[in-house]
Write a protein that holds these residues in place. Structure first.
Motif, PDB file in Angstrom:
ATOM      1  N   LEU A 114       0.786  -1.230   0.000  1.00  0.00           N
ATOM      2  CA  LEU A 114       0.000   0.000   0.000  1.00  0.00           C
ATOM      3  C   LEU A 114       0.820   1.283   0.000  1.00  0.00           C
ATOM      4  N   ASP A 115       2.081   1.214   0.409  1.00  0.00           N
ATOM      5  CA  ASP A 115       2.888   2.436   0.469  1.00  0.00           C
ATOM      6  C   ASP A 115       3.019   3.061  -0.923  1.00  0.00           C
ATOM      7  N   GLY A 116       2.659   4.330  -1.028  1.00  0.00           N
ATOM      8  CA  GLY A 116       2.761   5.036  -2.294  1.00  0.00           C
ATOM      9  C   GLY A 116       1.551   4.906  -3.192  1.00  0.00           C
ATOM     10  N   GLN A 117       0.557   4.126  -2.781  1.00  0.00           N
ATOM     11  CA  GLN A 117      -0.629   3.929  -3.608  1.00  0.00           C
ATOM     12  C   GLN A 117      -1.696   4.976  -3.297  1.00  0.00           C
ATOM     13  N   ASN A 118      -2.625   5.152  -4.223  1.00  0.00           N
ATOM     14  CA  ASN A 118      -3.749   6.056  -4.039  1.00  0.00           C
ATOM     15  C   ASN A 118      -4.979   5.271  -3.617  1.00  0.00           C
ATOM     16  N   ILE A 119      -5.709   5.797  -2.638  1.00  0.00           N
ATOM     17  CA  ILE A 119      -6.982   5.171  -2.280  1.00  0.00           C
ATOM     18  C   ILE A 119      -7.975   5.369  -3.414  1.00  0.00           C
ATOM     19  N   TYR A 120      -7.971   6.578  -3.996  1.00  0.00           N
ATOM     20  CA  TYR A 120      -8.829   6.903  -5.132  1.00  0.00           C
ATOM     21  C   TYR A 120      -7.949   7.397  -6.274  1.00  0.00           C
ATOM     22  N   ASN A 121      -8.474   7.374  -7.468  1.00  0.00           N
ATOM     23  CA  ASN A 121      -7.699   7.769  -8.643  1.00  0.00           C
ATOM     24  C   ASN A 121      -7.106   9.170  -8.480  1.00  0.00           C
ATOM     25  N   GLY A 122      -5.782   9.247  -8.514  1.00  0.00           N
ATOM     26  CA  GLY A 122      -5.106  10.530  -8.542  1.00  0.00           C
ATOM     27  C   GLY A 122      -5.140  11.314  -7.251  1.00  0.00           C
ATOM     28  N   CYS A 123      -5.607  10.725  -6.160  1.00  0.00           N
ATOM     29  CA  CYS A 123      -5.679  11.480  -4.904  1.00  0.00           C
ATOM     30  C   CYS A 123      -5.670  10.521  -3.717  1.00  0.00           C
ATOM     31  N   ASN A 124      -5.663  11.098  -2.522  1.00  0.00           N
ATOM     32  CA  ASN A 124      -5.627  10.320  -1.284  1.00  0.00           C
ATOM     33  C   ASN A 124      -4.476   9.308  -1.308  1.00  0.00           C
TER      34      ASN A 124
END
Length: 554
Positions: A206-216
């Motif tokens: 999960l490190d560096g990933q977005n919860i939502y497209n292009g944000c969070n």
């Protein structure tokens, strides 16, 4: 993976179930079937919530692992070691001491498969396996055994809640505790996992990933803390090992976060509202048609033989909902405060199509009182945590029921808050079902009223977008919140009505709004019974009482 024929594995059985304890049918299947040692170990009778990290953790003491596969629909898993001697050591070990996964005994034996060959087209399943293996190798080769992660959410366009974090991290292992807070105007959280492998797997994935497209965007590091001290269970902090904790006072000083330099709180979007982001709408995932093979899955089926390992057809890459391309997902409005926004999930790498991430909208409820349970009672109770679309009390096993919620996140909320609750004198169990929908009886076929459709019910609590009910979801408690009380109804009326369902310990009207009140029952179980009986109770020609659980105390 190679498609081997169905075989029962007759060696390496757990001592909890010796061959002499098995049924005659089972004995017949095992007679003469002895698999030779293999570097692939077969684990069966897994709990529904078991994942790759649980299986990898079992194998860590025995040597380097090279692959893992979990078949959730069959409650089974396969673990491949680099060397056959490691697999032999694992099977021998669990012949003398029972193996447990998440508190449930499991059975360990040699597999008739000599290796695991993963299908590259199912990338999200492979990714979970590789993350778990990588985490294990990191932990095995390091002295660092931290189980607590510090999470920072950058570019928070959408609100982040404790429930969303729990949904994301539980895929990598058991989440014990969560504390959320704001620091430097940024939403942050501390999450304590059950073990170092789960923590490492979550960080790796999960490190560096977005919860939502292009944000969070998620930034994850290890915390120097060795344990989280959670004082209250509420929307800012949660100790999943201590459901008895009070909800506490939700002011900024309620939690002692002095060492973190901030106060608890959920960071709302720093971006002003504009079309497409202001107050997302709810969506109905559960109403989408399932595939044929999913309809045929049986919730109560226990597979006792090792199957040929065949990948069942899942969602095609690039699809966020079954049959809905990611491009079309832009037209699907987001879920709102109760769930993750589907339109934003499409290309988020945390892998995964929405149904793979969130699971089914159908839950299985077991250990119910057969004499008391009705579809309407379950609709009222589970409706506290989401909009119930259908309820089916199983005809041949009436202490079990299937409940279809409006979407998978509402199903998860119901599982979180109602699993192990005492209802009608029994501790019920609530778990995710393998079904995607609850089927209605065929036309002309009667099921004695055990199946009921509530899709068009006027009593749904969350059908109106932006409803305050979305912000007031609490675990079952002794204190009930009553609303929509007409002027002619007195305290004596209400306490008398509720006394039919237990002992009323306290009552008070809201000082500034007599249409609302708090009422305390003597136990949580009595409060549950009272809510089932009194929610939507008619107090006048067109006036019905509204009842929900409260975080308040007297």
């Amino acid at each position: 993976m190679s498609h081997s024929p169905m075989l029962a594995n007759g060696t390496g059985l757990s001592p909890l179930q010796s061959p002499t304890d098995l049924t005659d049918a089972k004995k017949a299947k095992l007679d003469g079937v002895v698999n030779p040692p293999s570097r692939v170990v077969h684990i069966r009778s897994l709990p529904m919530e078991a994942g790759e990290t649980d299986i990898v953790q079992m194998g860590m003491p025995f040597g380097k692992m090279t692959n893992v596969l979990v078949l959730k629909q069959k409650n089974q898993a396969f673990l491949e070691f680099q060397d056959e001697t490691c697999a032999v050591a694992m099977v021998n070990s669990f012949q003398t001491a029972p193996a447990y996964v998440r508190g449930k005994p499991v059975f360990v034996q040699y597999s008739n498969h000599k290796e695991l060959k993963m299908d590259a087209s199912h990338a999200f399943q492979n990714a979970n396996a590789q993350a778990a293996l990588q985490a294990a190798h990191v932990v095995m080769g390091s002295d660092e055994q931290s189980t607590i992660l510090r999470i920072i959410v950058d570019n928070a366009v959408y609100p982040v809640t404790l429930e969303i974090l729990h949904q994301l991290f539980i895929k990598y292992g058991k989440v014990l505790k969560i504390i959320t807070f704001t620091k430097n105007h940024t939403f942050q959280a501390l999450i304590q996992m059950s073990d170092a492998i789960a923590a490492a797997a979550a960080k790796t994935s999960l490190d560096g990933q977005n919860i939502y497209n292009g944000c969070n965007n998620l930034k994850i590091d290890y915390s120097k803390l060795s344990n989280l001290n959670v004082k209250y269970n509420n929307d800012k902090s949660r100790d999943f090992t201590r459901p008895d904790l009070p909800t506490g006072d939700l002011n900024l000083d309620a939690m002692n976060l002095s060492g973190m330099g901030g106060s608890p709180g959920v960071l709302m979007s720093p971006v002003g509202p504009y079309p497409g982001l202001s107050q997302p709408q709810m969506t109905t995932v559960g109403a989408l048609p399932p595939t044929t093979h999913q309809q045929q899955l049986a919730d109560l089926q226990e597979v006792r033989e090792e199957p040929a390992i065949i990948w069942t057809q899942g969602l095609a890459p690039g699809y966020g909902l079954p049959g809905v391309p990611v491009g079309a997902m832009n037209a699907v409005t987001a879920m709102g405060q109760l769930g993750i926004h589907p339109a934003a999930l499409g290309a988020a790498r945390i892998g995964l199509p929405l149904t793979a991430t969130m699971g089914s909208a159908v839950i299985l409820v077991s250990n119910l009182d057969e004499e008391m349970v009705t579809p309407d009672a379950l609709f009222t109770l589970f409706g506290v945590y989401g909009d119930v679309h259908r309820v089916k009390v199983l005809f041949n096993k009436k202490d079990n029921a299937l409940i279809q919620m409006a979407d998978p996140h509402q199903a998860q909320l119901a599982i979180t808050y109602l699993d192990k609750a005492r209802v009608w004198g029994k501790q019920i169990r609530v778990a995710q079902s393998k079904h995607n929908v609850v089927q209605m009886p065929k036309e002309g076929q009667s099921d004695a009223g055990l199946t009921k459709d509530f899709v068009n019910s006027p009593l749904h609590r969350f059908k109106r977008p932006g409803s305050k009910n979305c912000q007031n979801i609490f675990p079952p408690s002794q204190v009930l919140h009553l609303s929509n009380i007409p002027a002619h109804v007195t305290e004596e009326n209400l306490t008398s009505w509720f006394s039919d369902h237990g002992t009323v310990k306290a009552f008070k009207f809201f000082p500034k709004d007599r249409k609302m009140a708090l009422l305390q029952m003597s136990t949580i179980e009595e409060a549950i019974h009272a809510l089932i009986a009194m929610h939507n109770y008619q107090m006048g020609e067109s006036c019905h009482l509204r009842v929900s659980f409260s975080k308040s105390t007297f």
